[in-house]
Motif scaffolding. Structure first.
Motif, PDB file in Angstrom:
ATOM      1  N   GLU A   1      40.864  43.993  56.302  1.00  0.00           N
ATOM      2  CA  GLU A   1      39.997  44.468  57.385  1.00  0.00           C
ATOM      3  C   GLU A   1      40.667  44.278  58.747  1.00  0.00           C
ATOM      4  O   GLU A   1      40.501  45.110  59.653  1.00  0.00           O
ATOM      5  CB  GLU A   1      38.659  43.719  57.351  1.00  0.00           C
ATOM      6  N   MET A   2      41.417  43.205  58.911  1.00  0.00           N
ATOM      7  CA  MET A   2      42.100  42.932  60.169  1.00  0.00           C
ATOM      8  C   MET A   2      43.123  44.019  60.483  1.00  0.00           C
ATOM      9  O   MET A   2      43.209  44.514  61.611  1.00  0.00           O
ATOM     10  CB  MET A   2      42.780  41.568  60.090  1.00  0.00           C
ATOM     11  N   ILE A   3      43.905  44.419  59.486  1.00  0.00           N
ATOM     12  CA  ILE A   3      44.909  45.461  59.699  1.00  0.00           C
ATOM     13  C   ILE A   3      44.245  46.778  60.064  1.00  0.00           C
ATOM     14  O   ILE A   3      44.735  47.524  60.930  1.00  0.00           O
ATOM     15  CB  ILE A   3      45.806  45.603  58.454  1.00  0.00           C
ATOM     16  N   ILE A   4      43.113  47.083  59.436  1.00  0.00           N
ATOM     17  CA  ILE A   4      42.370  48.291  59.793  1.00  0.00           C
ATOM     18  C   ILE A   4      41.974  48.248  61.264  1.00  0.00           C
ATOM     19  O   ILE A   4      42.099  49.246  61.996  1.00  0.00           O
ATOM     20  CB  ILE A   4      41.127  48.443  58.898  1.00  0.00           C
ATOM     21  N   ARG A   5      41.502  47.090  61.723  1.00  0.00           N
ATOM     22  CA  ARG A   5      41.095  46.952  63.129  1.00  0.00           C
ATOM     23  C   ARG A   5      42.294  47.066  64.072  1.00  0.00           C
ATOM     24  O   ARG A   5      42.194  47.691  65.134  1.00  0.00           O
ATOM     25  CB  ARG A   5      40.391  45.609  63.337  1.00  0.00           C
ATOM     26  N   PHE A  49      37.124  30.348  57.834  1.00  0.00           N
ATOM     27  CA  PHE A  49      37.657  31.599  57.283  1.00  0.00           C
ATOM     28  C   PHE A  49      37.476  31.651  55.764  1.00  0.00           C
ATOM     29  O   PHE A  49      37.236  32.735  55.199  1.00  0.00           O
ATOM     30  CB  PHE A  49      39.131  31.770  57.651  1.00  0.00           C
ATOM     31  N   ALA A  50      37.589  30.513  55.092  1.00  0.00           N
ATOM     32  CA  ALA A  50      37.398  30.493  53.646  1.00  0.00           C
ATOM     33  C   ALA A  50      35.964  30.902  53.299  1.00  0.00           C
ATOM     34  O   ALA A  50      35.730  31.651  52.335  1.00  0.00           O
ATOM     35  CB  ALA A  50      37.704  29.108  53.094  1.00  0.00           C
ATOM     36  N   ALA A  51      35.014  30.422  54.091  1.00  0.00           N
ATOM     37  CA  ALA A  51      33.614  30.785  53.838  1.00  0.00           C
ATOM     38  C   ALA A  51      33.360  32.256  54.149  1.00  0.00           C
ATOM     39  O   ALA A  51      32.697  32.970  53.375  1.00  0.00           O
ATOM     40  CB  ALA A  51      32.694  29.892  54.660  1.00  0.00           C
ATOM     41  N   LEU A  52      33.886  32.717  55.288  1.00  0.00           N
ATOM     42  CA  LEU A  52      33.661  34.108  55.679  1.00  0.00           C
ATOM     43  C   LEU A  52      34.358  35.077  54.730  1.00  0.00           C
ATOM     44  O   LEU A  52      33.878  36.199  54.526  1.00  0.00           O
ATOM     45  CB  LEU A  52      34.165  34.320  57.110  1.00  0.00           C
ATOM     46  N   GLY A  99      44.594  30.463  57.256  1.00  0.00           N
ATOM     47  CA  GLY A  99      43.988  30.632  55.948  1.00  0.00           C
ATOM     48  C   GLY A  99      43.176  31.889  55.766  1.00  0.00           C
ATOM     49  O   GLY A  99      42.193  31.882  55.000  1.00  0.00           O
ATOM     50  N   PHE A 100      43.556  32.977  56.424  1.00  0.00           N
ATOM     51  CA  PHE A 100      42.849  34.234  56.190  1.00  0.00           C
ATOM     52  C   PHE A 100      42.966  34.601  54.706  1.00  0.00           C
ATOM     53  O   PHE A 100      44.046  34.513  54.128  1.00  0.00           O
ATOM     54  CB  PHE A 100      43.454  35.395  56.998  1.00  0.00           C
ATOM     55  N   GLY A 101      41.869  35.098  54.144  1.00  0.00           N
ATOM     56  CA  GLY A 101      41.921  35.604  52.783  1.00  0.00           C
ATOM     57  C   GLY A 101      42.369  37.059  52.750  1.00  0.00           C
ATOM     58  O   GLY A 101      42.456  37.726  53.782  1.00  0.00           O
ATOM     59  N   PRO A 102      42.659  37.591  51.563  1.00  0.00           N
ATOM     60  CA  PRO A 102      43.153  38.970  51.454  1.00  0.00           C
ATOM     61  C   PRO A 102      42.167  40.013  51.969  1.00  0.00           C
ATOM     62  O   PRO A 102      42.582  41.022  52.543  1.00  0.00           O
ATOM     63  CB  PRO A 102      43.428  39.143  49.953  1.00  0.00           C
ATOM     64  N   ARG A 103      40.866  39.811  51.749  1.00  0.00           N
ATOM     65  CA  ARG A 103      39.882  40.781  52.249  1.00  0.00           C
ATOM     66  C   ARG A 103      39.857  40.757  53.777  1.00  0.00           C
ATOM     67  O   ARG A 103      39.749  41.812  54.425  1.00  0.00           O
ATOM     68  CB  ARG A 103      38.505  40.463  51.684  1.00  0.00           C
ATOM     69  N   THR A 104      39.975  39.575  54.363  1.00  0.00           N
ATOM     70  CA  THR A 104      40.005  39.458  55.827  1.00  0.00           C
ATOM     71  C   THR A 104      41.231  40.151  56.390  1.00  0.00           C
ATOM     72  O   THR A 104      41.144  40.882  57.383  1.00  0.00           O
ATOM     73  CB  THR A 104      39.993  37.975  56.238  1.00  0.00           C
ATOM     74  N   VAL A 105      42.381  39.934  55.766  1.00  0.00           N
ATOM     75  CA  VAL A 105      43.617  40.553  56.246  1.00  0.00           C
ATOM     76  C   VAL A 105      43.537  42.070  56.162  1.00  0.00           C
ATOM     77  O   VAL A 105      43.965  42.789  57.079  1.00  0.00           O
ATOM     78  CB  VAL A 105      44.832  40.018  55.458  1.00  0.00           C
ATOM     79  N   ALA A 162      34.938  38.082  59.679  1.00  0.00           N
ATOM     80  CA  ALA A 162      36.159  37.288  59.756  1.00  0.00           C
ATOM     81  C   ALA A 162      37.285  38.082  60.397  1.00  0.00           C
ATOM     82  O   ALA A 162      38.094  37.533  61.167  1.00  0.00           O
ATOM     83  CB  ALA A 162      36.565  36.821  58.362  1.00  0.00           C
ATOM     84  N   SER A 163      37.340  39.381  60.110  1.00  0.00           N
ATOM     85  CA  SER A 163      38.419  40.199  60.668  1.00  0.00           C
ATOM     86  C   SER A 163      38.286  40.357  62.177  1.00  0.00           C
ATOM     87  O   SER A 163      39.288  40.465  62.889  1.00  0.00           O
ATOM     88  CB  SER A 163      38.460  41.566  59.985  1.00  0.00           C
ATOM     89  N   ARG A 164      37.053  40.372  62.681  1.00  0.00           N
ATOM     90  CA  ARG A 164      36.865  40.442  64.134  1.00  0.00           C
ATOM     91  C   ARG A 164      37.399  39.177  64.799  1.00  0.00           C
ATOM     92  O   ARG A 164      38.046  39.234  65.850  1.00  0.00           O
ATOM     93  CB  ARG A 164      35.385  40.646  64.471  1.00  0.00           C
ATOM     94  N   TRP A 165      37.143  38.054  64.183  1.00  0.00           N
ATOM     95  CA  TRP A 165      37.628  36.779  64.705  1.00  0.00           C
ATOM     96  C   TRP A 165      39.151  36.703  64.590  1.00  0.00           C
ATOM     97  O   TRP A 165      39.844  36.285  65.519  1.00  0.00           O
ATOM     98  CB  TRP A 165      36.955  35.647  63.936  1.00  0.00           C
TER      99      TRP A 165
END
Length: 292
Positions: free
Chosen positions: A209-213, A27-30, A201-207, A38-41
């Protein structure tokens, strides 16, 4: 990552499992190069149902009448006991109707008809739209409304944990109910997201996008699943919560009681998140409240 507690004669080390360390590294890399991927995962992790033994307990003392209600081409399992005005039992995330089985006999003895259902992907119901082993909060809402359309509008709903939030959303969407009883309610839909973020360890950009999904999947804002945001209608509600609850913080129940003027709070100590469903005093207080 390790956490070490030092004592006079021994040290205790809690180590992060290798699998979790590998997920955190991925997740840190993505987060840097592909937050949407990352958000799909992360969405798959968010939708994965827990499978601990407490959620699989069967507290029913006798089988009721089994039936199914069709929802989007899938079967929702329903079990009923007794006769009279319907009182619905709604389980939480990863649970099933048998968890609330201790309420059945007292409710039937109080002269009501008990209607218990398994949300899609839970218990004896068919998997939901995300497949086996995964859940979708909006399908909780749709299942409750579909079952009520067949078995009659509820006089009351007794809900546990995440089932309290989805019951509130069903009421927000037009489900007519005279009384609610919330046991160990989960009220903050972002709390689970933040919990997963801390673990994996989701990053802020992942979170983001995740909330949008998640909201795209639900077809609505996550705030709709927070009972504290519902202004009207707010039926008379009994809230029962334990100070030692490690899954849904007791402070959430306090804030919900403050947000709903027609709500009363009963506080327990030492029952946790699951044993509270088996406590005789809790059961009596809830049954007395919903069967008035």
């Amino acid at each position: 990552m390790t956490a070490t507690t030092l004592g006079t004669r021994r040290s205790t080390t809690v180590r992060t499992p290798p699998r979790v360390r590998a997920i955190r590294a991925a997740f840190a890399a993505l987060e840097r190069v592909a937050p949407r991927q990352a958000s799909r995962w992360s969405l798959r992790l968010w939708a994965t149902l827990p499978g601990n033994a407490g959620r699989r307990r069967d507290e029913r003392t006798a089988d009721g009448e089994l039936s199914v209600v069709r929802l989007n081409g899938r079967s929702v399992a329903v079990e009923t006991w007794g006769s009279g005005e319907p009182v619905y039992l709604v389980h939480g995330w990863g649970g099933w109707r048998g968890q609330l089985g201790r309420f059945v006999d007292p409710l039937v003895n109080a002269g009501v008809r008990v209607v218990a259902l398994d949300a899609p992907g839970h218990g004896d119901s068919d998997p939901g739209s995300l497949g086996a082993g995964r859940g979708n909060g909006m399908e909780f809402v749709e299942a409750l409304r579909a079952v009520a359309a067949v078995h009659g509008g509820p006089h009351a709903v007794i809900a546990h944990s995440f089932g309290c939030a989805t019951t509130t959303t069903a009421v927000r969407d037009g489900l007519d109910v005279d009384r609610l009883a919330f046991v160990a309610p989960g009220v903050d839909p972002l709390a689970y997201v933040r919990g997963l973020q801390r673990v994996f360890g989701f990053g802020p950009r992942t979170v983001e996008e995740m909330i949008i999904r998640i909201e795209r999947l639900a077809g609505r804002s996550l705030s709709d699943f927070d009972p504290r945001t519902m202004i009207n209608p707010r039926p008379p509600t009994l809230i029962v919560h334990d100070r030692q609850d490690k899954e849904c913080p007791y402070d959430d129940a306090v804030s919900l009681t403050e947000a709903w003027p027609a709500a009363d709070l009963i506080t327990t100590d030492g029952l946790g998140h699951q044993r509270i469903l088996r406590d005789e005093t809790v059961i009596k207080d809830v049954v007395d409240y919903v069967s008035r």
